[in-house]
Design an enzyme around this catalytic site. Structure first.
Site, PDB file in Angstrom:
ATOM      1  N   PHE A 125     -13.716   3.215   7.841  1.00 14.59           N
ATOM      2  CA  PHE A 125     -13.669   1.773   7.043  1.00 14.59           C
ATOM      3  C   PHE A 125     -13.793   0.662   8.064  1.00 14.59           C
ATOM      4  O   PHE A 125     -12.634   0.790   8.913  1.00 14.59           O
ATOM      5  CB  PHE A 125     -12.701   1.794   5.983  1.00 14.59           C
ATOM      6  CG  PHE A 125     -12.746   0.663   5.117  1.00 14.59           C
ATOM      7  CD1 PHE A 125     -13.436   0.954   3.911  1.00 14.59           C
ATOM      8  CD2 PHE A 125     -12.082  -0.567   5.298  1.00 14.59           C
ATOM      9  CE1 PHE A 125     -13.499  -0.161   3.042  1.00 14.59           C
ATOM     10  CE2 PHE A 125     -12.197  -1.570   4.347  1.00 14.59           C
ATOM     11  CZ  PHE A 125     -12.909  -1.314   3.198  1.00 14.59           C
ATOM     12  N   ASP A 195      -4.704   5.992   9.461  1.00 16.26           N
ATOM     13  CA  ASP A 195      -5.081   5.510   8.145  1.00 16.26           C
ATOM     14  C   ASP A 195      -5.024   6.437   6.982  1.00 16.26           C
ATOM     15  O   ASP A 195      -5.769   7.410   6.912  1.00 16.26           O
ATOM     16  CB  ASP A 195      -6.357   4.931   8.476  1.00 16.26           C
ATOM     17  CG  ASP A 195      -6.639   3.914   7.280  1.00 16.26           C
ATOM     18  OD1 ASP A 195      -6.217   4.411   6.186  1.00 16.26           O
ATOM     19  OD2 ASP A 195      -7.379   3.057   7.327  1.00 16.26           O
ATOM     20  N   TYR A 220      -3.328   1.115  -3.874  1.00 15.35           N
ATOM     21  CA  TYR A 220      -4.191   0.703  -4.951  1.00 15.35           C
ATOM     22  C   TYR A 220      -4.939   1.558  -5.335  1.00 15.35           C
ATOM     23  O   TYR A 220      -5.791   1.611  -6.341  1.00 15.35           O
ATOM     24  CB  TYR A 220      -4.700  -0.606  -4.778  1.00 15.35           C
ATOM     25  CG  TYR A 220      -5.320  -0.961  -3.403  1.00 15.35           C
ATOM     26  CD1 TYR A 220      -6.718  -0.278  -2.970  1.00 15.35           C
ATOM     27  CD2 TYR A 220      -4.808  -1.811  -2.347  1.00 15.35           C
ATOM     28  CE1 TYR A 220      -7.231  -0.458  -1.964  1.00 15.35           C
ATOM     29  CE2 TYR A 220      -5.321  -2.022  -1.464  1.00 15.35           C
ATOM     30  CZ  TYR A 220      -6.540  -1.271  -0.888  1.00 15.35           C
ATOM     31  OH  TYR A 220      -7.303  -1.719   0.103  1.00 15.35           O
ATOM     32  N   LYS A 221      -5.170   2.820  -4.534  1.00 19.00           N
ATOM     33  CA  LYS A 221      -6.364   3.717  -4.750  1.00 19.00           C
ATOM     34  C   LYS A 221      -5.459   4.927  -5.421  1.00 19.00           C
ATOM     35  O   LYS A 221      -5.317   4.838  -6.509  1.00 19.00           O
ATOM     36  CB  LYS A 221      -6.970   4.456  -3.327  1.00 19.00           C
ATOM     37  CG  LYS A 221      -7.693   3.203  -2.797  1.00 19.00           C
ATOM     38  CD  LYS A 221      -8.077   3.806  -1.453  1.00 19.00           C
ATOM     39  CE  LYS A 221      -8.792   2.851  -0.480  1.00 19.00           C
ATOM     40  NZ  LYS A 221      -9.868   2.177  -0.954  1.00 19.00           N
ATOM     41  N   ARG A 369     -20.635   7.775  -4.787  1.00 19.08           N
ATOM     42  CA  ARG A 369     -19.263   8.439  -4.272  1.00 19.08           C
ATOM     43  C   ARG A 369     -18.390   8.425  -5.587  1.00 19.08           C
ATOM     44  O   ARG A 369     -18.610   7.760  -6.391  1.00 19.08           O
ATOM     45  CB  ARG A 369     -18.411   7.300  -3.782  1.00 19.08           C
ATOM     46  CG  ARG A 369     -18.212   7.404  -2.174  1.00 19.08           C
ATOM     47  CD  ARG A 369     -17.319   6.629  -1.547  1.00 19.08           C
ATOM     48  NE  ARG A 369     -16.568   5.701  -1.990  1.00 19.08           N
ATOM     49  CZ  ARG A 369     -15.485   4.960  -1.742  1.00 19.08           C
ATOM     50  NH1 ARG A 369     -15.051   5.102  -0.569  1.00 19.08           N
ATOM     51  NH2 ARG A 369     -15.023   3.807  -2.445  1.00 19.08           N
TER      52      ARG A 369
END
Ligand SMILES: Cc1ncc(COP(=O)(O)O)c(C=O)c1O
Length: 410
Positions: A125, A195, A220-221, A369
């Site tokens: 990312f 990460d 938040y995921k 995805r």
């Protein structure tokens, strides 16, 4: 043989995590396969937000002494067991972006700036590479990029101070062996910052057992903390020293309310705080992490793999005919997502699915995805999502011009 709806129902009847679905508020009819981007709302989040709103109204500034101020450490201790950390090793604060910057500064300070290079990985990312670049510019280090797929050893020499790696790649879902990679990096005298954006809450992360010393992540995921919920950082107990982190904010001071002229870092994880945090943002996350205490992570992992494989086996026969490449890694090397590439129509297929209430997302080039979140997805949900995918592709519904227009957030 394509799995049948009866088979999916049978799997649900044996699902030990099935009861968690009732704890989430999802719109009727929506099949949500994007919890790897933004997790669903725990029902308890609403009450938690209401309570904090009332606390703001009734206690005003007194709210800071009613649990607001120590939320970063308190929530860190709630999160710790979910990622294989001990109490006092996790702070919930800021974002991955800021926490990465703080850790790069802290680690290189602990190393006495003895090595000049920060290595980040291509294909990760981009935020992580951008921050590595920005840190290097501001602190006088050299940024190097490990090309995607290149063996670590090709770029890991005695110049490298810190390596920044994702445990699970956001595009491909590829899972790195944390213990082995950490050992190889430490053997070269370098440190690694992991990460955990796509692994915390998605699988069994074992920071202690794998020898990891530093990590960052978001909530938040998979952890369902809400849009823009605070991130976290982990520093192994033995590595918590008296060194500074570069964002030496007043909340990280040893005595913030002494208002001293000079900075002195607080003990433990508190030194990684920066400034005033949003009490409102911590409230739904605390509700979610409280629910997470009940989750059996081994069962979560088994269900995540089963859901992803159910989705794929429902669709395998379509792939070759419709030019779809399944890039999903094998189970032992996978996070909690399925990746399907259709270079020409991937974007439009995702848009057509969204119009039908099946929410996945799209990443360039051509990647569709689909994230699998075992707490609020059933096998029957996944079976229906696959049926919708089949209909969109077989009917070429995605060719409709309204599915070709790009939105800002994909
Ligand atoms: C792997 C990874 N790292 C970093 C980030 C950036 O995180 P943040 O914007 O919360 O700082 C994301 C965001 O999705 C991510 O997926």
């Amino acid at each position: 043989m394509r799995p049948t709806l009866t088979e999916a129902r049978d799997l649900d009847s044996r699902d030990t995590l099935a009861a968690f679905k009732a704890h989430f508020a999802l719109p009727d009819g929506m099949l949500y396969l994007d919890g790897n981007s933004l997790g669903a709302q725990p029902r308890a989040a609403r009450d938690a937000l209401d309570a904090t709103r009332d606390q703001w109204r009734d206690a005003l500034v007194g709210g800071w002494n009613q649990g607001w101020f120590d939320a970063p450490e308190r929530l860190g201790d709630l999160l710790a067991p979910l990622i294989g950390a001990r109490a006092g090793e996790v702070l919930v604060s800021d974002s991955i972006t800021l926490n990465l910057f703080k850790l790069l500064g802290y680690i290189t300070e602990c190393q006495g700036r003895a090595r000049p290079v920060i290595l980040s990985e291509g294909g990760n990312f981009p935020a992580d590479g951008y921050i590595a670049e920005g840190f290097c510019r501001s602190a006088g280090f050299e940024h190097r990029l490990l090309p995607e797929g290149a063996p670590l050893e090709t770029h890991l020499d005695t110049q490298v101070a810190v390596v920044v790696l994702s445990q699970v790649n956001y595009r491909t879902g590829q899972l790195r062996d944390m213990a082995d990679t950490t050992r190889r990096i430490h053997a070269q005298g370098a440190e690694v910052i992991w990460d955990l954006a796509h692994s915390a809450g998605a699988l069994a992360v074992d920071l202690q057992g794998s020898g990891a010393r530093y990590a960052v992540g978001c909530t938040y995921k998979y952890l369902n903390g809400g849009p823009g919920a605070p991130g976290f950082l982990y520093v192994r107990g033995e590595c918590q020293r008296a060194a500074w982190q570069p964002l030496s904010g007043w909340h990280g001071h040893t005595q913030p309310f002494a208002f001293e002229a000079d900075y002195a870092p607080a003990a433990g994880m508190t030194r990684f705080r920066t400034g005033t945090h949003s009490a409102l943002a911590y409230a739904p996350l605390e509700a979610s992490l409280t629910l997470w205490q009940e989750v059996d992570i081994a069962a979560l992992r088994a269900k995540s793999l089963a859901l992803a494989d159910l989705f794929r086996t429902c669709l395998t026969d379509l792939f070759e005919i419709h030019g779809i490449e399944d890039i999903t890694p094998p189970p032992a090397q996978r996070g909690s997502q399925v990746g399907l590439i259709q270079r020409e129509h991937g974007y439009a297929i995702v848009q057509a699915l969204i119009a039908r209430g099946v929410i996945g997302d799209y990443r360039e080039p051509g990647l569709m995805r689909f994230g699998f979140t075992p707490l609020y997805l059933s096998h029957v949900d996944v079976w229906h999502a696959a049926e919708q995918f089949r209909e969109v592709v077989e009917s070429a519904e995605y060719r409709n011009p309204r599915f070709q227009t790009r939105t800002e957030v994909t």
